[in-house]
Every structure is written in structure tokens, then in C-alpha cells.
Scaffold this motif. Structure first.
Motif, PDB file in Angstrom:
ATOM      1  N   ARG A  30       0.830  -1.197   0.000  1.00  9.62           N
ATOM      2  CA  ARG A  30       0.000   0.000   0.000  1.00  9.62           C
ATOM      3  C   ARG A  30       0.875   1.261   0.000  1.00  9.62           C
ATOM      4  NH1 ARG A  30      -4.673   0.548   4.421  1.00  9.62           N
ATOM      5  NH2 ARG A  30      -5.318  -1.362   3.310  1.00  9.62           N
ATOM      6  N   VAL A  31       1.956   1.258   0.806  1.00 10.02           N
ATOM      7  CA  VAL A  31       2.870   2.404   0.853  1.00 10.02           C
ATOM      8  C   VAL A  31       3.547   2.608  -0.493  1.00 10.02           C
ATOM      9  CG1 VAL A  31       4.997   3.301   1.877  1.00 10.02           C
ATOM     10  CG2 VAL A  31       3.251   2.258   3.338  1.00 10.02           C
ATOM     11  N   ALA A  32       4.009   1.470  -1.085  1.00  7.78           N
ATOM     12  CA  ALA A  32       4.679   1.569  -2.379  1.00  7.78           C
ATOM     13  C   ALA A  32       3.730   2.112  -3.447  1.00  7.78           C
ATOM     14  CB  ALA A  32       5.216   0.193  -2.792  1.00  7.78           C
ATOM     15  N   PHE A  33       2.469   1.656  -3.405  1.00  6.65           N
ATOM     16  CA  PHE A  33       1.494   2.121  -4.388  1.00  6.65           C
ATOM     17  C   PHE A  33       1.210   3.624  -4.226  1.00  6.65           C
ATOM     18  CE2 PHE A  33      -2.882   2.922  -5.757  1.00  6.65           C
ATOM     19  CZ  PHE A  33      -2.812   2.475  -7.082  1.00  6.65           C
ATOM     20  N   LYS A  34       1.101   4.082  -2.971  1.00  6.61           N
ATOM     21  CA  LYS A  34       0.846   5.501  -2.723  1.00  6.61           C
ATOM     22  C   LYS A  34       2.004   6.356  -3.216  1.00  6.61           C
ATOM     23  CE  LYS A  34      -0.878   6.793   1.194  1.00  6.61           C
ATOM     24  NZ  LYS A  34      -1.091   6.948   2.646  1.00  6.61           N
ATOM     25  N   GLU A  35       3.251   5.885  -2.957  1.00  9.81           N
ATOM     26  CA  GLU A  35       4.412   6.639  -3.420  1.00  9.81           C
ATOM     27  C   GLU A  35       4.459   6.689  -4.943  1.00  9.81           C
ATOM     28  OE1 GLU A  35       7.733   4.761  -1.627  1.00  9.81           O
ATOM     29  OE2 GLU A  35       7.446   5.709   0.344  1.00  9.81           O
ATOM     30  N   LEU A  36       4.096   5.568  -5.572  1.00 12.17           N
ATOM     31  CA  LEU A  36       4.090   5.525  -7.030  1.00 12.17           C
ATOM     32  C   LEU A  36       3.061   6.519  -7.597  1.00 12.17           C
ATOM     33  CD1 LEU A  36       5.020   4.204  -9.689  1.00 12.17           C
ATOM     34  CD2 LEU A  36       3.196   2.509  -9.372  1.00 12.17           C
ATOM     35  N   MET A  37       1.865   6.499  -6.988  1.00 10.68           N
ATOM     36  CA  MET A  37       0.811   7.387  -7.468  1.00 10.68           C
ATOM     37  C   MET A  37       1.186   8.864  -7.248  1.00 10.68           C
ATOM     38  SD  MET A  37      -1.690   5.685  -8.862  1.00 10.68           S
ATOM     39  CE  MET A  37      -0.341   4.760  -9.586  1.00 10.68           C
ATOM     40  N   GLU A  38       1.712   9.140  -6.071  1.00 10.02           N
ATOM     41  CA  GLU A  38       2.040  10.526  -5.717  1.00 10.02           C
ATOM     42  C   GLU A  38       3.236  11.037  -6.507  1.00 10.02           C
ATOM     43  OE1 GLU A  38       1.382  14.109  -3.901  1.00 10.02           O
ATOM     44  OE2 GLU A  38       0.189  12.283  -3.595  1.00 10.02           O
ATOM     45  N   GLY A  39       4.258  10.199  -6.660  1.00 11.35           N
ATOM     46  CA  GLY A  39       5.491  10.660  -7.274  1.00 11.35           C
ATOM     47  C   GLY A  39       5.508  10.606  -8.782  1.00 11.35           C
ATOM     48  N   VAL A  40       4.719   9.704  -9.361  1.00 11.53           N
ATOM     49  CA  VAL A  40       4.790   9.521 -10.820  1.00 11.53           C
ATOM     50  C   VAL A  40       3.463   9.850 -11.495  1.00 11.53           C
ATOM     51  CG1 VAL A  40       5.267   7.907 -12.699  1.00 11.53           C
ATOM     52  CG2 VAL A  40       6.547   7.744 -10.553  1.00 11.53           C
ATOM     53  N   PHE A  41       2.426   9.100 -11.167  1.00 11.14           N
ATOM     54  CA  PHE A  41       1.182   9.208 -11.925  1.00 11.14           C
ATOM     55  C   PHE A  41       0.521  10.573 -11.755  1.00 11.14           C
ATOM     56  CE2 PHE A  41      -3.370   8.607 -12.556  1.00 11.14           C
ATOM     57  CZ  PHE A  41      -3.371   8.024 -13.825  1.00 11.14           C
ATOM     58  N   LEU A  42       0.336  11.037 -10.486  1.00  7.43           N
ATOM     59  CA  LEU A  42      -0.330  12.322 -10.269  1.00  7.43           C
ATOM     60  C   LEU A  42       0.514  13.483 -10.788  1.00  7.43           C
ATOM     61  CD1 LEU A  42      -1.998  11.921  -6.755  1.00  7.43           C
ATOM     62  CD2 LEU A  42      -3.080  11.920  -8.997  1.00  7.43           C
ATOM     63  N   SER A  43       1.848  13.367 -10.658  1.00 10.83           N
ATOM     64  CA  SER A  43       2.709  14.415 -11.199  1.00 10.83           C
ATOM     65  C   SER A  43       2.577  14.490 -12.711  1.00 10.83           C
ATOM     66  CB  SER A  43       4.170  14.146 -10.818  1.00 10.83           C
ATOM     67  OG  SER A  43       4.332  14.215  -9.405  1.00 10.83           O
ATOM     68  N   LEU A  44       2.521  13.316 -13.352  1.00  6.75           N
ATOM     69  CA  LEU A  44       2.337  13.280 -14.797  1.00  6.75           C
ATOM     70  C   LEU A  44       0.982  13.863 -15.184  1.00  6.75           C
ATOM     71  CD1 LEU A  44       3.411  12.381 -17.561  1.00  6.75           C
ATOM     72  CD2 LEU A  44       2.374  10.132 -17.152  1.00  6.75           C
ATOM     73  N   TYR A  45      -0.045  13.544 -14.385  1.00  9.65           N
ATOM     74  CA  TYR A  45      -1.389  14.070 -14.661  1.00  9.65           C
ATOM     75  C   TYR A  45      -1.406  15.597 -14.530  1.00  9.65           C
ATOM     76  CZ  TYR A  45      -6.454  14.654 -14.396  1.00  9.65           C
ATOM     77  OH  TYR A  45      -7.747  15.048 -14.635  1.00  9.65           O
ATOM     78  N   ASP A  46      -0.761  16.126 -13.466  1.00  6.28           N
ATOM     79  CA  ASP A  46      -0.697  17.584 -13.277  1.00  6.28           C
ATOM     80  C   ASP A  46       0.055  18.253 -14.423  1.00  6.28           C
ATOM     81  OD1 ASP A  46      -2.099  17.419 -10.937  1.00  6.28           O
ATOM     82  OD2 ASP A  46      -0.326  17.393  -9.646  1.00  6.28           O
ATOM     83  N   THR A  47       1.153  17.626 -14.870  1.00  3.25           N
ATOM     84  CA  THR A  47       1.924  18.187 -15.974  1.00  3.25           C
ATOM     85  C   THR A  47       1.090  18.254 -17.247  1.00  3.25           C
ATOM     86  OG1 THR A  47       3.990  17.335 -15.028  1.00  3.25           O
ATOM     87  CG2 THR A  47       4.002  17.923 -17.380  1.00  3.25           C
ATOM     88  N   ASN A  48       0.375  17.156 -17.545  1.00  2.00           N
ATOM     89  CA  ASN A  48      -0.486  17.144 -18.738  1.00  2.00           C
ATOM     90  C   ASN A  48      -1.594  18.190 -18.631  1.00  2.00           C
ATOM     91  OD1 ASN A  48       0.917  15.098 -20.017  1.00  2.00           O
ATOM     92  ND2 ASN A  48      -0.336  13.466 -19.146  1.00  2.00           N
ATOM     93  N   LEU A  49      -2.118  18.370 -17.423  1.00  2.00           N
ATOM     94  CA  LEU A  49      -3.187  19.347 -17.216  1.00  2.00           C
ATOM     95  C   LEU A  49      -2.669  20.766 -17.458  1.00  2.00           C
ATOM     96  CD1 LEU A  49      -6.142  19.668 -16.368  1.00  2.00           C
ATOM     97  CD2 LEU A  49      -5.369  19.876 -13.994  1.00  2.00           C
TER      98      LEU A  49
END
Length: 438
Positions: A30-49
Motif C-alpha cells: 500500500r505504501v509503495a502504491f501511494k508513493e508511485l501514485m504521488e510521485g509519478v502518476f499524479l505528477s504526470l497528470y498535473d503536468t499534462n493538465l
């Protein structure tokens, strides 16, 4: 995608991630998944936005090329009320500020050699059709030149002549627009078509040219109610002379040079046109800099026309309303204009005409396509200097635009109608357009 839609998308994405986190049993996973989402996926989503928002902003700016900053305002002000420090309006002709200066020697020379001498400029406060009849009648007025040395009154013959001086300035402005790459929009300048010169066409015998003039008067007689003396045509344009900043920078083509002019002191909210120069390749405004690309490799002083943009102040008072050619546009209208999509329905035409905000003067009713105009034409082209070298007007169908009179300025209504018809003519070049006031 609107702002609310983007915000809803973010909230939906967060809910999906929360549900996915809750479905993971192991703490480490769960911790690894949260770090992945926070550090990679959401950052990528914010950049695209952010990239999408930047693209949206650039598209809107490209569609609107700061069109509102190129709106022209014109007016007429009595000499006694003109304020040289006005924040927006300037005389179209600087010589108008000095008033009427007379020299008997020059009057004698002009009448003898050219047949006429212009005594003064006046504005004729009458309907367009009445004005045409007046100019055709060529009435004669009695003028009196009073001299000090010798003390005497000389009766002179004075006539009325149409003044085209200010209209030629509008024609030159059109050239500046086209050569600066700015699309032209008809200038709403009804007062300029009311301007006339009172000219001396005959002098009595005995004048030598050495007399010292004390004053000049004209007896207007039955026309005194419509003749307005001592007026100054004004517009929101000021001519400047500005130096380049630094040295010209060579361009990649090894032929042209980029010149930069600072607009910090002049104001970035205004629009600027560079006076015609055959060597100019392109002109653009970016922030506080006006960039000029041309073949000239030496720093020089540039002749710049500043189109001032400013809201009216509460202390501004005008005897005659200031006229503008601006209209509010929706995003869809900007898009249509960008891709040269024409107005095709009567509803769109109504929206276009009413968007110019002149219903206090004339109000649009209907339009019809006819083979000819009924009687004498009631309107004229305010773009007379734009020559159509392709279409034959004699063979064109006539698009008649019907209006009803408004509540204001009845003597100016057909001139304002001519402005509206001239704007419609721009979007319907396949027709010969004319207005009818009924």
C-alpha cells in the motif's frame, strides 16, 4: 474542457486512487502504491493538465490577436472645450489647434492662381441626403474681411466645398493596417463626412495683398442653424517617434535584422503600427517590446502610430458622442473569424449588426436581395479607398438592409447607417450592399 470539468476530473481521479489503495491488503504494498501514485502518476497528470491549459490559452490568444486593442474611436470637439492633455483623444490634424490664421497676400495669391482660398473648416449638422443637395446647389455666402491697415471692410465671395482631408487620413490608416498585417475593420467616422471648407472664390478690386487682417466673418444666413464652426476632428491615435533599443540583431536568414523598441514608457496596453517602410519584413508586439524585422542593419528612429486603449473617465463630457468600431465577440465568433467562416443566416446577420451597439441611432429590421436600389441611394461606402478589382458592381445583386430611425442624432443617422452597411459589405463582397432608413 472547462475549469469545472477539469476540477471534477481531478476529484474523480483521487477517488479512484483511494479505492485502489483500500483494496490493497499488505501495508508495504500500500505504501509503495501511494508513493508511485504521488510521485509519478499524479505528477504526470498535473503536468499534462498544465500543458492543456497552456495550449488552451495560446489557442484563445491566437484567435483573438488582441483585436480589441485595434479599435478606432473618432469624434468632433469644439475648439474651446478641447483638452490637449486628454488621456485618449488627439487631433487628427495638429494644425487645427492653431485656429485660423490669415494673410492677405496669401489669400490674393491663392484666389488668383488656384481660384480659391480656404477660410475655415466647418461641420454641417444635417442629414446625408440634405448635405448632398447642399453641396450640389453650391450656395454663395457673403464674407467680410476687416483690415486694420487700411481700416476697411472688404466684401468677398465665399462658397462651400467638401473637405476630404480627414478621409485621406483614414485611407492612409488602412494602408498601415494592411502593411502591418492587421485585418481591417471599417472606422466609424460619421463626423468626417460632414466636414466642409468655406472658401473665398472672389475678391473685390483694390486689394493689393499688403493689408493687415483684423478679422474675417461670414454671413451664413438660412444655413446658420446647421453650420458648426470651430470644431476639431479627433481620434484615439497619436504619432510617436521612438528609438531602437540596443543594436539590431542579425536574423538566421543572414539578410534581415531584428530591431526592438521599448514600450515601457508608452504603455503596453495600447496597440502600435509602424509607418510604412518597404524594407520591413514583419512586426510583432511581445510584452514591453515592439519587434521589427527588416533589411536595415542600422539603428534608427521609427515613426510609430499608437492606438490608445483607455476607458472613458467620469469627468469626460462631449457635446457630440464619440464613435467607435468595436464589438464584443463570443469564442465561437472568434473561431469563425479565424477560419474565415462567413455569416450565412439572417439570425447571424442580426447578431453581427446589433453587436456593434448602435441601436440608439438606427435599428436593424430586415434584408432583401433585389436587382436594383429603389430610387436614390441613402448610404455610401466608408471603405471607398478599398478597391475591388475583381467584382463588377453593375452586375451584382443588391443586398438591401432596412433600418428604422433611433432616438438620437437624427442628422447623423444615415452616416451611422453607412458605417453598418460598410461593415456588412466586408462580409458579403458578392453583393452590392445598401441601406434604407424607413
Amino acid at each position: 474542457m472547462g475549469r469545472s470539468e477539469r476540477e471534477n476530473g481531478i476529484e474523480t481521479m483521487k477517488e479512484m486512487i483511494q479505492k485502489e489503495i483500500q483494496s490493497i491488503a499488505g501495508l508495504d504494498e500500500r505504501v509503495a502504491f501511494k508513493e508511485l501514485m504521488e510521485g509519478v502518476f499524479l505528477s504526470l497528470y498535473d503536468t499534462n493538465l498544465k500543458m492543456y491549459e497552456e495550449l488552451e490559452r495560446r489557442v484563445k490568444e491566437e484567435l483573438d490577436y488582441d483585436k480589441n486593442r485595434y479599435h478606432i474611436k473618432t469624434g468632433i470637439i469644439e475648439r474651446e472645450f478641447f483638452d490637449e492633455s486628454h488621456h485618449l483623444l488627439f487631433p487628427m490634424e495638429e494644425r487645427d489647434l492653431t485656429g485660423n490664421l490669415y494673410d492677405m497676400k496669401e489669400i490674393l495669391r491663392a484666389v488668383t492662381e488656384e481660384g480659391a482660398f480656404p477660410l475655415m473648416k466647418v461641420m454641417l449638422r444635417c442629414d446625408y441626403l440634405e448635405l448632398q443637395r447642399l453641396l450640389e446647389a453650391k450656395p454663395v455666402f457673403e464674407g467680410v474681411i476687416e483690415t486694420e491697415e487700411p481700416a476697411q471692410e472688404w466684401k468677398v465671395e465665399v462658397r462651400l466645398r467638401e473637405n476630404r482631408e480627414y478621409l485621406e487620413k483614414i485611407a492612409y490608416l488602412y494602408l498601415l493596417f494592411t502593411r502591418n498585417g492587421i485585418p481591417w475593420q471599417t472606422v466609424n467616422a460619421p463626423y468626417l463626412y460632414k466636414m466642409a471648407d468655406m472658401i473665398v472664390t472672389g475678391l473685390p478690386e483694390g486689394i493689393t495683398g499688403g493689408e493687415k487682417i483684423k478679422q474675417v466673418t461670414i454671413q451664413f444666413g438660412e444655413y446658420s442653424k446647421i453650420i458648426q464652426k470651430d470644431v476639431i476632428p479627433v481620434w484615439n491615435i497619436q504619432k510617436l517617434a521612438l528609438d531602437s533599443v540596443g543594436f539590431p540583431t542579425p536574423c538566421e536568414d543572414h539578410r534581415n535584422f531584428e530591431h526592438n523598441i521599448s514600450l515601457r514608457q508608452q504603455g503596453t496596453e495600447h496597440a502600435y503600427l509602424v509607418e510604412d517602410d518597404r524594407n520591413i519584413h514583419s512586426i510583432s508586439q511581445s510584452g514591453e517590446r515592439l519587434k521589427i524585422v527588416c533589411e536595415t542593419g542600422e539603428a534608427k528612429k521609427w515613426s510609430i502610430y499608437q492606438i490608445r486603449s483607455s476607458a472613458e473617465q467620469r469627468i469626460d463630457r462631449y457635446t457630440f458622442p464619440i464613435m467607435g468600431n468595436g464589438r464584443e465577440e463570443s469564442f465561437s465568433e472568434k473561431y469563425q473569424r479565424k477560419w474565415n467562416q462567413h455569416i450565412r443566416t439572417k439570425t447571424e446577420l442580426v447578431h453581427f449588426i446589433r453587436g456593434l451597439g448602435l441601436e440608439d441611432y438606427v435599428s436593424y429590421e430586415d434584408c432583401r436581395v433585389e436587382d436594383g436600389f429603389p430610387g436614390r441611394r441613402e448610404t455610401y461606402s466608408m471603405n471607398f479607398f478599398v478597391q475591388d478589382e475583381i467584382r463588377d458592381k453593375a452586375a451584382q445583386k443588391k443586398l438591401l438592409l432596412y433600418f428604422r430611425p433611433g432616438q438620437k442624432m437624427d442628422w447623423l443617422q444615415r452616416d451611422i447607417l453607412s458605417f453598418l452597411v460598410s461593415e456588412v459589405q466586408r462580409i458579403y463582397p458578392e453583393y452590392d450592399c445598401g441601406g434604407v432608413l424607413r
